[in-house]
Scaffold this motif. Structure first.
Motif, PDB file in Angstrom:
ATOM      1  N   ILE A  73       0.850  -1.183   0.000  1.00 37.99           N
ATOM      2  CA  ILE A  73       0.000   0.000   0.000  1.00 37.99           C
ATOM      3  C   ILE A  73       0.887   1.233   0.000  1.00 37.99           C
ATOM      4  N   GLU A  74       0.609   2.133  -0.911  1.00 37.38           N
ATOM      5  CA  GLU A  74       1.339   3.410  -0.985  1.00 37.38           C
ATOM      6  C   GLU A  74       0.362   4.535  -0.675  1.00 37.38           C
ATOM      7  N   VAL A  75       0.733   5.394   0.265  1.00 37.58           N
ATOM      8  CA  VAL A  75      -0.119   6.518   0.643  1.00 37.58           C
ATOM      9  C   VAL A  75       0.685   7.801   0.478  1.00 37.58           C
ATOM     10  N   THR A  76       0.134   8.736  -0.274  1.00 41.51           N
ATOM     11  CA  THR A  76       0.780  10.015  -0.522  1.00 41.51           C
ATOM     12  C   THR A  76      -0.153  11.128  -0.079  1.00 41.51           C
ATOM     13  N   GLY A  77       0.357  12.058   0.698  1.00 43.08           N
ATOM     14  CA  GLY A  77      -0.456  13.177   1.159  1.00 43.08           C
ATOM     15  C   GLY A  77       0.149  14.504   0.761  1.00 43.08           C
ATOM     16  N   ASN A  78      -0.690  15.412   0.320  1.00 38.12           N
ATOM     17  CA  ASN A  78      -0.274  16.774  -0.009  1.00 38.12           C
ATOM     18  C   ASN A  78      -0.860  17.714   1.032  1.00 38.12           C
ATOM     19  N   ARG A  79       0.040  18.480   1.646  1.00 34.75           N
ATOM     20  CA  ARG A  79      -0.407  19.386   2.713  1.00 34.75           C
ATOM     21  C   ARG A  79      -0.723  20.761   2.144  1.00 34.75           C
ATOM     22  N   VAL A  80      -1.672  21.437   2.787  1.00 33.25           N
ATOM     23  CA  VAL A  80      -2.036  22.789   2.375  1.00 33.25           C
ATOM     24  C   VAL A  80      -0.926  23.755   2.767  1.00 33.25           C
ATOM     25  N   GLU A  81      -0.900  24.935   2.164  1.00 35.35           N
ATOM     26  CA  GLU A  81       0.176  25.905   2.377  1.00 35.35           C
ATOM     27  C   GLU A  81       0.120  26.585   3.743  1.00 35.35           C
ATOM     28  N   ASP A  82      -1.077  26.869   4.219  1.00 25.38           N
ATOM     29  CA  ASP A  82      -1.223  27.654   5.447  1.00 25.38           C
ATOM     30  C   ASP A  82      -1.338  26.763   6.679  1.00 25.38           C
ATOM     31  N   HIS A  83      -0.888  27.304   7.795  1.00 24.04           N
ATOM     32  CA  HIS A  83      -0.994  26.582   9.064  1.00 24.04           C
ATOM     33  C   HIS A  83      -2.457  26.394   9.431  1.00 24.04           C
ATOM     34  N   PRO A  84      -2.793  25.248   9.898  1.00 22.72           N
ATOM     35  CA  PRO A  84      -1.987  24.196  10.495  1.00 22.72           C
ATOM     36  C   PRO A  84      -1.410  23.185   9.508  1.00 22.72           C
ATOM     37  N   LYS A  85      -1.433  23.447   8.216  1.00 22.48           N
ATOM     38  CA  LYS A  85      -0.824  22.607   7.171  1.00 22.48           C
ATOM     39  C   LYS A  85      -1.296  21.159   7.226  1.00 22.48           C
ATOM     40  N   VAL A  86      -2.604  20.995   7.294  1.00 18.56           N
ATOM     41  CA  VAL A  86      -3.204  19.665   7.268  1.00 18.56           C
ATOM     42  C   VAL A  86      -3.089  19.087   5.862  1.00 18.56           C
ATOM     43  N   PHE A  87      -3.384  17.812   5.714  1.00 13.79           N
ATOM     44  CA  PHE A  87      -3.431  17.220   4.383  1.00 13.79           C
ATOM     45  C   PHE A  87      -4.681  17.707   3.674  1.00 13.79           C
ATOM     46  N   ASP A  89      -5.240  16.723   0.319  1.00 14.99           N
ATOM     47  CA  ASP A  89      -5.645  15.544  -0.441  1.00 14.99           C
ATOM     48  C   ASP A  89      -4.653  14.417  -0.182  1.00 14.99           C
ATOM     49  N   ILE A  90      -5.193  13.210  -0.245  1.00 12.34           N
ATOM     50  CA  ILE A  90      -4.427  11.996   0.027  1.00 12.34           C
ATOM     51  C   ILE A  90      -4.777  10.977  -1.049  1.00 12.34           C
ATOM     52  N   GLN A  91      -3.757  10.298  -1.542  1.00 17.35           N
ATOM     53  CA  GLN A  91      -3.960   9.241  -2.530  1.00 17.35           C
ATOM     54  C   GLN A  91      -3.483   7.922  -1.913  1.00 17.35           C
ATOM     55  N   VAL A  92      -4.320   6.879  -2.062  1.00 18.36           N
ATOM     56  CA  VAL A  92      -3.982   5.553  -1.538  1.00 18.36           C
ATOM     57  C   VAL A  92      -4.021   4.569  -2.701  1.00 18.36           C
ATOM     58  N   ILE A  93      -2.926   3.837  -2.883  1.00 20.13           N
ATOM     59  CA  ILE A  93      -2.841   2.838  -3.951  1.00 20.13           C
ATOM     60  C   ILE A  93      -2.558   1.481  -3.311  1.00 20.13           C
ATOM     61  N   TYR A  94      -3.379   0.490  -3.650  1.00 21.28           N
ATOM     62  CA  TYR A  94      -3.216  -0.886  -3.182  1.00 21.28           C
ATOM     63  C   TYR A  94      -2.664  -1.693  -4.341  1.00 21.28           C
ATOM     64  N   ARG A  95      -1.576  -2.420  -4.110  1.00 25.76           N
ATOM     65  CA  ARG A  95      -0.956  -3.237  -5.157  1.00 25.76           C
ATOM     66  C   ARG A  95      -0.969  -4.709  -4.719  1.00 25.76           C
ATOM     67  N   PHE A  96      -1.840  -5.478  -5.369  1.00 29.24           N
ATOM     68  CA  PHE A  96      -1.990  -6.900  -5.072  1.00 29.24           C
ATOM     69  C   PHE A  96      -1.214  -7.728  -6.086  1.00 29.24           C
ATOM     70  N   THR A  97      -0.655  -8.825  -5.631  1.00 24.86           N
ATOM     71  CA  THR A  97      -0.131  -9.841  -6.534  1.00 24.86           C
ATOM     72  C   THR A  97      -0.698 -11.180  -6.093  1.00 24.86           C
ATOM     73  N   GLY A  98      -0.946 -12.029  -7.084  1.00 22.76           N
ATOM     74  CA  GLY A  98      -1.473 -13.360  -6.803  1.00 22.76           C
ATOM     75  C   GLY A  98      -2.316 -13.839  -7.967  1.00 22.76           C
ATOM     76  N   GLU A  99      -2.585 -15.133  -7.955  1.00 28.46           N
ATOM     77  CA  GLU A  99      -3.403 -15.722  -9.015  1.00 28.46           C
ATOM     78  C   GLU A  99      -4.878 -15.572  -8.676  1.00 28.46           C
ATOM     79  N   ASN A 100      -5.671 -15.298  -9.684  1.00 28.67           N
ATOM     80  CA  ASN A 100      -7.127 -15.260  -9.537  1.00 28.67           C
ATOM     81  C   ASN A 100      -7.610 -14.313  -8.451  1.00 28.67           C
ATOM     82  N   VAL A 101      -7.104 -13.075  -8.465  1.00 24.81           N
ATOM     83  CA  VAL A 101      -7.585 -12.046  -7.544  1.00 24.81           C
ATOM     84  C   VAL A 101      -8.677 -11.279  -8.292  1.00 24.81           C
ATOM     85  N   PRO A 102      -9.957 -11.470  -7.924  1.00 26.45           N
ATOM     86  CA  PRO A 102     -11.053 -10.876  -8.688  1.00 26.45           C
ATOM     87  C   PRO A 102     -11.189  -9.358  -8.455  1.00 26.45           C
ATOM     88  N   VAL A 103     -11.229  -8.625  -9.541  1.00 31.46           N
ATOM     89  CA  VAL A 103     -11.337  -7.166  -9.506  1.00 31.46           C
ATOM     90  C   VAL A 103     -12.573  -6.738  -8.729  1.00 31.46           C
TER      91      VAL A 103
END
Length: 150
Positions: A73-87, A89-103
């Motif tokens: 799992i890869e998680v990337t967050g972009n913080r806003v410019e002004d304080h308190p500089k919260v995220f 937007d956040i992107q989450v990518i799940y990368r599965f490997t294996g046989e017969n993993v149904p979409v």
């Protein structure tokens, strides 16, 4: 009730531990005097999101009797410019490997994890726009969030 303890260990290093005694070192960025002795607290929040949704997705897929060899799992967050500089937007990518993993089942597990069961996702999406995607054996699939029946 959840409870953690955080101890200052000098300079900008803190160590947080849960009631089981499992500890995670935290440190500030170098510009604030950190010395690279722990994860930054905001990065820890991204790890929490990935861990929470990952646990839920895995649990749901296990109930569906879907097996896979690996999940990264890869998680990337972009913080806003002004304080308190919260995220902002956040992107989450799940990368599965294996046989017969149904979409369809991966998509359904992700819907349930992010919209119902993962407390971290439900809390963080009140502040940040979170987007999700997944790959199975290197093939990118478009995540289809569940639409409200309104």
């Amino acid at each position: 009730m959840s409870k953690v303890h955080i101890n200052w260990e000098g300079n900008m290093k803190f160590v947080g531990a849960d009631d089981s005694g499992i500890a995670i070192p935290m440190d500030a960025a170098e510009i604030y005097g950190g010395q690279g002795q722990g994860v930054r607290p905001m990065e820890l929040m991204l790890m929490s999101l990935g861990g929470c949704t990952g646990i839920e997705v895995t649990h749901i897929l296990n109930k569906m009797r879907v097996t896979f060899d690996e999940l990264k799992i890869e998680v990337t967050g972009n913080r806003v410019e002004d304080h308190p500089k919260v995220f902002g937007d956040i992107q989450v990518i799940y990368r599965f490997t294996g046989e017969n993993v149904p979409v369809e089942k991966v998509n359904k597990a992700l819907q349930l994890a992010e919209q119902v069961y993962c407390s971290a996702a439900n809390m963080m999406n009140k502040v940040a726009k979170i987007t999700y995607s997944f790959e199975i054996n290197g093939t990118v699939h478009e995540y289809q969030p569940k639409q409200d029946a309104n």
